[in-house]
Design a protein around this motif. Sequence first.
Motif, short mmCIF file in Angstrom:
data_model
loop_
_atom_site.label_atom_id
_atom_site.label_comp_id
_atom_site.label_asym_id
_atom_site.label_seq_id
_atom_site.Cartn_x
_atom_site.Cartn_y
_atom_site.Cartn_z
N ASP A 11 0.88 -1.28 0.03
CA ASP A 11 -0.06 -0.14 -0.20
C ASP A 11 0.84 1.19 -0.07
O ASP A 11 0.54 2.33 -0.50
CB ASP A 11 -0.92 0.05 1.18
N THR A 12 1.89 1.18 0.83
CA THR A 12 2.91 2.30 1.01
C THR A 12 3.61 2.60 -0.51
O THR A 12 3.64 3.83 -0.77
CB THR A 12 3.58 2.07 2.01
N TYR B 66 4.09 6.40 -5.03
CA TYR B 66 4.47 6.57 -6.46
C TYR B 66 3.22 7.84 -6.84
O TYR B 66 3.69 8.88 -7.54
CB TYR B 66 4.04 5.35 -7.38
N ILE B 67 2.16 7.65 -6.24
CA ILE B 67 0.97 8.74 -6.60
C ILE B 67 1.41 10.23 -6.04
O ILE B 67 1.22 11.10 -6.67
CB ILE B 67 -0.53 8.01 -6.07
N VAL C 129 -2.55 0.77 -12.39
CA VAL C 129 -3.73 0.42 -12.87
C VAL C 129 -4.82 0.99 -12.01
O VAL C 129 -5.98 1.57 -12.81
CB VAL C 129 -3.79 -1.11 -12.68
N GLU C 130 -4.78 1.27 -10.92
CA GLU C 130 -5.97 1.82 -9.81
C GLU C 130 -6.28 3.33 -9.96
O GLU C 130 -7.27 3.63 -10.04
CB GLU C 130 -5.75 1.36 -8.58
N HIS C 131 -5.00 4.11 -10.22
CA HIS C 131 -5.30 5.31 -10.21
C HIS C 131 -6.10 6.01 -11.52
O HIS C 131 -7.11 6.86 -11.07
CB HIS C 131 -3.92 6.18 -10.15
N PRO C 132 -6.07 5.81 -12.64
CA PRO C 132 -4.92 5.10 -13.38
C PRO C 132 -3.52 6.09 -13.83
O PRO C 132 -4.05 7.29 -13.84
CB PRO C 132 -5.46 4.57 -14.47
N LEU C 133 -2.57 5.37 -13.92
CA LEU C 133 -1.45 6.34 -14.30
C LEU C 133 -0.85 5.62 -15.59
O LEU C 133 -1.09 4.54 -16.10
CB LEU C 133 -0.09 6.31 -13.18
N ARG C 134 -0.28 6.80 -16.69
CA ARG C 134 0.46 6.24 -17.72
C ARG C 134 1.62 5.41 -17.43
O ARG C 134 2.50 5.65 -16.62
CB ARG C 134 0.89 7.55 -18.68
N SER C 135 1.58 4.21 -18.03
CA SER C 135 2.54 3.20 -17.67
C SER C 135 3.81 3.73 -18.77
O SER C 135 3.69 3.81 -20.18
CB SER C 135 2.27 1.79 -18.12
N SER C 136 5.07 4.17 -18.43
CA SER C 136 5.94 4.66 -19.28
C SER C 136 7.17 3.73 -19.23
O SER C 136 8.30 3.95 -19.78
CB SER C 136 6.73 5.83 -18.86
N VAL C 137 6.91 2.37 -18.97
CA VAL C 137 7.90 1.30 -19.12
C VAL C 137 7.66 0.36 -20.02
O VAL C 137 6.67 -0.22 -20.31
CB VAL C 137 7.80 0.45 -17.63
N THR D 265 7.50 -3.61 -25.78
CA THR D 265 6.02 -3.67 -25.44
C THR D 265 5.99 -3.21 -23.82
O THR D 265 7.11 -3.22 -23.24
CB THR D 265 5.90 -5.32 -25.47
N ASN D 266 4.54 -2.74 -23.76
CA ASN D 266 4.54 -2.08 -22.44
C ASN D 266 3.42 -2.87 -21.76
O ASN D 266 2.15 -2.95 -22.24
CB ASN D 266 3.85 -0.71 -22.75
N HIS D 267 3.55 -3.45 -20.72
CA HIS D 267 2.67 -4.21 -19.70
C HIS D 267 1.47 -3.22 -19.17
O HIS D 267 0.54 -3.84 -18.56
CB HIS D 267 3.25 -5.03 -18.71
N GLN D 268 1.51 -2.00 -19.35
CA GLN D 268 0.84 -1.18 -18.82
C GLN D 268 0.62 -0.98 -17.20
O GLN D 268 -0.34 -0.89 -16.81
CB GLN D 268 -0.86 -1.13 -19.22
N THR D 269 1.77 -1.53 -16.67
CA THR D 269 1.75 -1.51 -15.23
C THR D 269 2.78 -0.83 -14.80
O THR D 269 2.90 -0.93 -13.43
CB THR D 269 2.06 -3.11 -14.83
#
Lengths: 299, 195
Positions: free
Chosen positions: A16-17, A22-23, A107-115, A122-126
Amino acid sequence: MTTASVNGELYSIVEDTAKSLYIKALKDLPPDVRRALQKAYETETEDTPRKVLSTMLEAIAISDDKQRLLCQDTGIPLYFVKVGSRLNIDIPRLQEAIIRGTERATVEHPLRSSVCHPIKRTNHQTSTGYRIPLINLDFVKDDDTLEILMVPKGSGSENMSFLKMLIPAEGIRGVKKFIIDSVLEAGANPCPPFVIGVGLGGTADLCVKLAKLAAVTRPLGSRNDDPDIAALEEELLEAVNQLGIGPMGLGGKTTALALNIEYAYTHITQNPVAVNIQCWPARRARAKIDACGRVEFGY
Amino acid sequence: MAEYRLTTPLSEEDVRKLKVGDTVFLEGTIFGIRDANLIRMFEHNVPPPVDLTGAACIHTAPNVRKVNGGYEKVCIGTTTSSRMDRFTPGLMGQYGVRAIIGKAGMMEASMEAMKKYGGCYLAIVGGAASWETEKIQAIEGVWWEDLMPEAIWKFRVRDFGPLIVAMDSEGNNMYYQVKARARDRLADIYKRLGI
Ligand code: SF4
């Protein structure tokens, strides 16, 4: 000392922390960075840098107000973890918890996955993938807390990274020249006014890591404990600001908000120097988890 | 240094009067463009499905949310412009674009095109996506959605600025000027550092 029950819950607290950090890092700029930008605004006398800095300050206020990301680049997630030696912790589980926290934030916020994968793209979107997030572990003697520092590292600033394996004969003069030349080359790209991290000594990889630590983990205004290094930090910060690159590279007195140096002993025939840059939204969020599982958030 | 409030579409006259260091606020609409849609336009030679005459184009791929048939803004920020330098001559020469909004500036190809066709580069503050998102009122159109998020976007803007004119139609480039001045100061800086 941790009790068994707390220890059982610890990993979900860490997860959780890691998510919250990150957010928080993407939205809530540390007070030392805000102060440095405010001071830069007051220092500038020309019209253009004042307009640029006042927009930056306005952006920070809007982020506070609307709980909106400050910069759209969610970066590569980095976690710097300090583990107290008296904690009874399963390190692989700790790492898994941080990875899950990163995925959940995305995923939950959601945020753009930049990785993404370096070749297949390929981007796992995570915001995660092989070896990412980067988790740095350190261990602290006689301590029973867990400290997690989260830094989203954007690409505009990370692309401006420099390493040179100088020779000892080039001495400190070679080091100084390399730093100034690197900052000039970086120019407007890493969204100035930026924080310059310098690594001195070590091996090539350690030198780059030290530069990263100097750029992203130290509060602005802090000085190296070693008085000689601290003097060098001040001398070089002043020199860099004489370049006049200014906010967003449009000219001005403030090119860098800070210049931090971290060093390590090196080989007798080596003289490595590295530069890593952090952009004006010098994002950073920290949490301390105590032995009872209480979490305290900071910067 | 003058301050202008310009309404889109921009005319050649609007743009030719701008000089580096001036400030611009835009009213009307701006188009979001970026690598993927520019590659389709100029490397696969597919004309844009929307008229870009007099347009101001911003280098972005926005973060959006889909809501009943349309899109809602989430977070819109600007990316580094330099890698899209090669597309400016086509944007301005073939399709009539008048202004590029971006961060960190562009190079010779763009400078030439701005001179030849009457164009400019407006610097926005990078990293200030929360501010930029606030200044964008709504998403009015989207084309080439298969390139998501690098589709072509149309944003309604109000009081969109301050944008700094960093490249003008006379071939001036503020980033080059700033760097040249920094290079002039190098000798003095080296000397003080004992280099
Ligand atoms: S360099 Fe930093 S501030 Fe600029 S766009 Fe990238 S992450 Fe954002």
